[in-house]
Each structure stands twice: as C-alpha cells, then as structure tokens.
Enzyme design. Structure first.
Site, mmCIF file in Angstrom:
data_model
loop_
_atom_site.group_PDB
_atom_site.id
_atom_site.type_symbol
_atom_site.label_atom_id
_atom_site.label_comp_id
_atom_site.label_asym_id
_atom_site.label_seq_id
_atom_site.Cartn_x
_atom_site.Cartn_y
_atom_site.Cartn_z
ATOM 1 N N GLY A 1 4.519 18.711 9.949
ATOM 2 C CA GLY A 1 4.253 17.542 10.799
ATOM 3 C C GLY A 1 5.452 16.609 10.807
ATOM 4 N NE ARG B 1 1.026 21.289 10.814
ATOM 5 C CZ ARG B 1 1.383 20.397 9.905
ATOM 6 N NH1 ARG B 1 2.011 20.780 8.818
ATOM 7 N NH2 ARG B 1 1.095 19.116 10.063
ATOM 8 C CG ASP C 1 2.216 20.668 0.265
ATOM 9 O OD1 ASP C 1 2.187 20.810 1.508
ATOM 10 O OD2 ASP C 1 1.207 20.422 -0.420
ATOM 11 C CB THR D 1 4.610 14.445 4.956
ATOM 12 O OG1 THR D 1 3.220 14.217 5.239
ATOM 13 C CG2 THR D 1 4.791 14.322 3.459
ATOM 14 C CG ASP E 1 -0.286 13.719 5.296
ATOM 15 O OD1 ASP E 1 -0.701 12.934 6.159
ATOM 16 O OD2 ASP E 1 -0.254 14.955 5.462
ATOM 17 C CG ASP F 1 0.705 15.396 1.165
ATOM 18 O OD1 ASP F 1 1.913 15.196 1.426
ATOM 19 O OD2 ASP F 1 0.035 16.266 1.736
ATOM 20 N NE ARG G 1 -1.516 18.246 4.265
ATOM 21 C CZ ARG G 1 -0.828 19.147 3.585
ATOM 22 N NH1 ARG G 1 -1.020 20.424 3.817
ATOM 23 N NH2 ARG G 1 0.054 18.783 2.696
HETATM 24 O O1 F6P Z 1 0.834 16.390 7.428
HETATM 25 C C1 F6P Z 1 0.803 15.383 8.372
HETATM 26 C C2 F6P Z 1 -0.425 15.490 9.207
HETATM 27 O O2 F6P Z 1 -0.249 14.546 10.243
HETATM 28 C C3 F6P Z 1 -1.747 15.306 8.510
HETATM 29 O O3 F6P Z 1 -2.005 13.962 8.258
HETATM 30 C C4 F6P Z 1 -2.671 15.955 9.493
HETATM 31 O O4 F6P Z 1 -3.844 16.410 8.856
HETATM 32 C C5 F6P Z 1 -1.870 17.110 9.982
HETATM 33 O O5 F6P Z 1 -0.517 16.743 9.821
HETATM 34 C C6 F6P Z 1 -2.063 17.495 11.425
HETATM 35 O O6 F6P Z 1 -1.279 18.617 11.676
HETATM 36 P P1 F6P Z 1 -0.932 19.262 13.072
HETATM 37 O O7 F6P Z 1 0.240 18.521 13.631
HETATM 38 O O8 F6P Z 1 -0.574 20.666 12.743
HETATM 39 O O9 F6P Z 1 -2.148 19.130 13.933
#
Ligand code: F6P
Length: 318
Positions: A11, A72, A103, A125, A127, A129, A171
């Site tokens: 992300g 991703r 991570d 990120t 998050d 995290d 997340r």
């Molecule tokens: O890791 C960052 C994040 O924005 C999280 O807060 C969220 O759950 C996830 O990415 C959403 O991911 P994607 O962009 O793959 O929908």
C-alpha cells in the site's frame, strides 16, 4: 558497488516520495547510479526499471503517493518468480535494492537478500504496524487525515445529537485508531489491541445518552466488526441515533506532513549509507528518536510493543 535501485511496494504511503528522493540524491552523492523500479516486485520481475537522475526527483518531497507506483504481488513468494527478478537486476548490473513498504515488502527483501541481492528495507505504511520502528513513513499524514475527518464528524454529530461510528484503516494494528481517537477526542476506541466487548460499548453509550451527552464518536479499526451492523445495534439499544463513516482510501492520500518528509528523507539517506558501508539484509527503524537498523529476519519476527499507557488515557477522559 556502482549501481543501486529503489522501489515502493504494498500500500502506498505519504512520504514514500521523500524517501525515494533521498535515496536518489544521496546515491548520486556517493557516485552511484540509481535506478527506480516501477510497481514494486511486479515491475521488478517485468524489468520495469529506469535510471533516475537528480531532476527526476525534483519537487516530489511534498507529493503524496509514490512516483514509482506500487503493487501487491504475492507471486513473489515463488522462487521461480524471484529468480526472474534476480536475472533482471543482474542484466543491468544492479547489486542492491532499497525497498520501501510494509512487512510483505520486507519478506520479499529478505528472500532477495538470500539470493545474493543486497537489500535494505524502509518502513513505509500508514498502518504503523512494523515492530522494528516506532513510526512508519506515512503514519502521521494519515493520522492527520483521520483527525480532520473526526473533527468534521463531531460538528455534524453534535448538531444532530448523534453517535458516529468511524472505521479507520490499520489492517490488524490499532495505532491509527488509537492516536486519532486521542487527538480527535473520541469517546470510545475499538482496536485489535483493546479487543471488542460489545456490551461494554453499549452500556457506556447508554449511560452517556441517559446523562444527556449530545453525541459520541466511536473509532473502530477495520477488520474487527461490521460497522454498519454495529451502528444499527447502537441505535436500537442506546437511544443514540447513529451513523457510520468508513473513511477508506482517503487515509492513504494527501501531501505528506513535515514529519513524514523528514522520516522519509532521513531513512532514505541512512539506507544508502548502510549500503555504502557494505551492509545488507537490514531494516531501518526509528527508535527513541534515533535511527537504527536490524537484521530483516529479526525485524520481521520482533514482537510489536503495545502502547498500553496511551490506551489507558481514553477511558479516563470520556
Ligand atoms: O497497509 C495499508 C492498508 O491501507 C491497510 O490499512 C489496508 O487494510 C490495506 O492497505 C488495503 O490494501 P489494498 O490497497 O490492497 O486494498
């Protein structure tokens, strides 16, 4: 070492551009050629790699998102796929890659490192995290976005004597919710760290309503409860008319706040220094306002410290 590369993965997060800029400028300072890999590990496997000069990163320090793009790419867990990546890097003579992400990104870097490509991980990120750093690049910008939203929701909630349930990203980490709950003066926060006891929440809101409180803000970390169903139940059982707001992807956008620019810049420069000093397989972090680096394996397995003191505050300020 003559050639290094930088990429963003997972992300996107505000401040990633500041880190990219720092890697490019400081790489050039050390007479390295710096390459940008587009769209993370996917772009790497596809050979979507270009040489960057200092002007490619002009004025990006203040911009949200990532100029390199991100993705991703779970396929990178397969060794065959990673071999393709190594091949692409070898073709261009790139010996090291600085990866900026969460991570999942670190896991990719660890695997690449084991296959002979020097890797350094930077925590990027919203998050927050990643346990090997106190703060991740992007967290504070996202936090400000959430707090601005809570402020606005409070205006309308108070006008209508309503309860607002706000779903926040993170997340499986409650930091965004926790800090936003404190800064936004929210009455209740529900995070993976606090756990969720619906009866406690319902009882708390019922008493608030009974003593005449005009509104309530409930901040909830995503992936914990269905906030729409929760709002319905609050309305049925507490007397508060209730509305739900899922903040969603606005939390990932926006120009980075100053702290994320500083964090991105200093971490980017630190990463290049590590490579210049012959280090690899390291994850950069900020610990007690100082930059540190850990073995990526250690960083991935390190237990996250829970800010218990901060959680304690909320209950006493309702
Ligand atoms: O890791 C960052 C994040 O924005 C999280 O807060 C969220 O759950 C996830 O990415 C959403 O991911 P994607 O962009 O793959 O929908």
């Amino acid at each position: 070492m003559k050639k290094i590369a930088v990429m963003t993965s997972g992300g996107d997060a505000p401040g990633m551009n500041a880190a990219i800029r720092a890697v490019v400028r400081s790489g050039l300072h050390y007479d390295l050629e710096v390459y940008g890999i587009s769209y993370g590990y996917k772009g790497l496997c596809e050979g979507d790699i270009r040489k960057l000069d200092r002007y490619d990163v002009t004025r990006i320090i203040s911009r949200g998102g990532t100029i390199l793009g991100s993705a991703r790419y779970p396929e990178f867990q397969e060794r065959k796929v990673r071999e393709k990546a190594v091949e692409k890097l070898n073709e261009l003579g790139i010996e090291a890659v600085i990866v900026i992400g969460g991570d999942g990104t670190y896991r990719g870097a660890q695997a690449l490192n084991e296959m002979g490509i020097k890797c350094i991980g930077l925590p990027g990120t919203i998050d927050n995290d990643i346990s090997s750093t106190d703060y991740t690049i992007g967290f504070f910008t996202s936090l400000q976005t959430v707090v601005d939203s809570i402020d606005k929701l409070r205006d309308t909630s108070m006008s209508h004597k309503r309860c607002s349930v706000v779903e926040v990203m993170g997340r499986y980490c409650g930091d965004l919710s926790l800090y936003a709950g404190i800064a936004g003066g929210s009455e209740f926060i529900i995070t993976p760290e606090t756990g969720f006891d619906k009866e406690i929440l319902i009882n708390g809101l019922t008493s608030s309503h009974e003593i005449g409180r005009k509104h309530a803000i409930v901040v909830v970390t995503e992936n914990m409860v269905n906030v729409h169903e929760l709002a319905k139940e609050i309305e049925e059982r507490t007397g508060f008319e209730t509305r739900t707001t899922v903040l969603g992807y606005v939390q990932r956008g926006g120009d980075p706040v100053a702290f994320d620019r500083v964090l991105g810049t200093e971490m980017g420069e630190y990463a290049v220094q590590l490579l210049v000093n012959g280090k690899s397989g390291r994850a950069v972090g900020l610990k007690a306002m100082d930059y540190v680096d850990y073995d990526i394996n250690f960083a991935l397995n390190k237990k996250r410290e829970i800010p218990n003191k901060r959680y304690g505050i909320i209950g006493r300020l309702k």
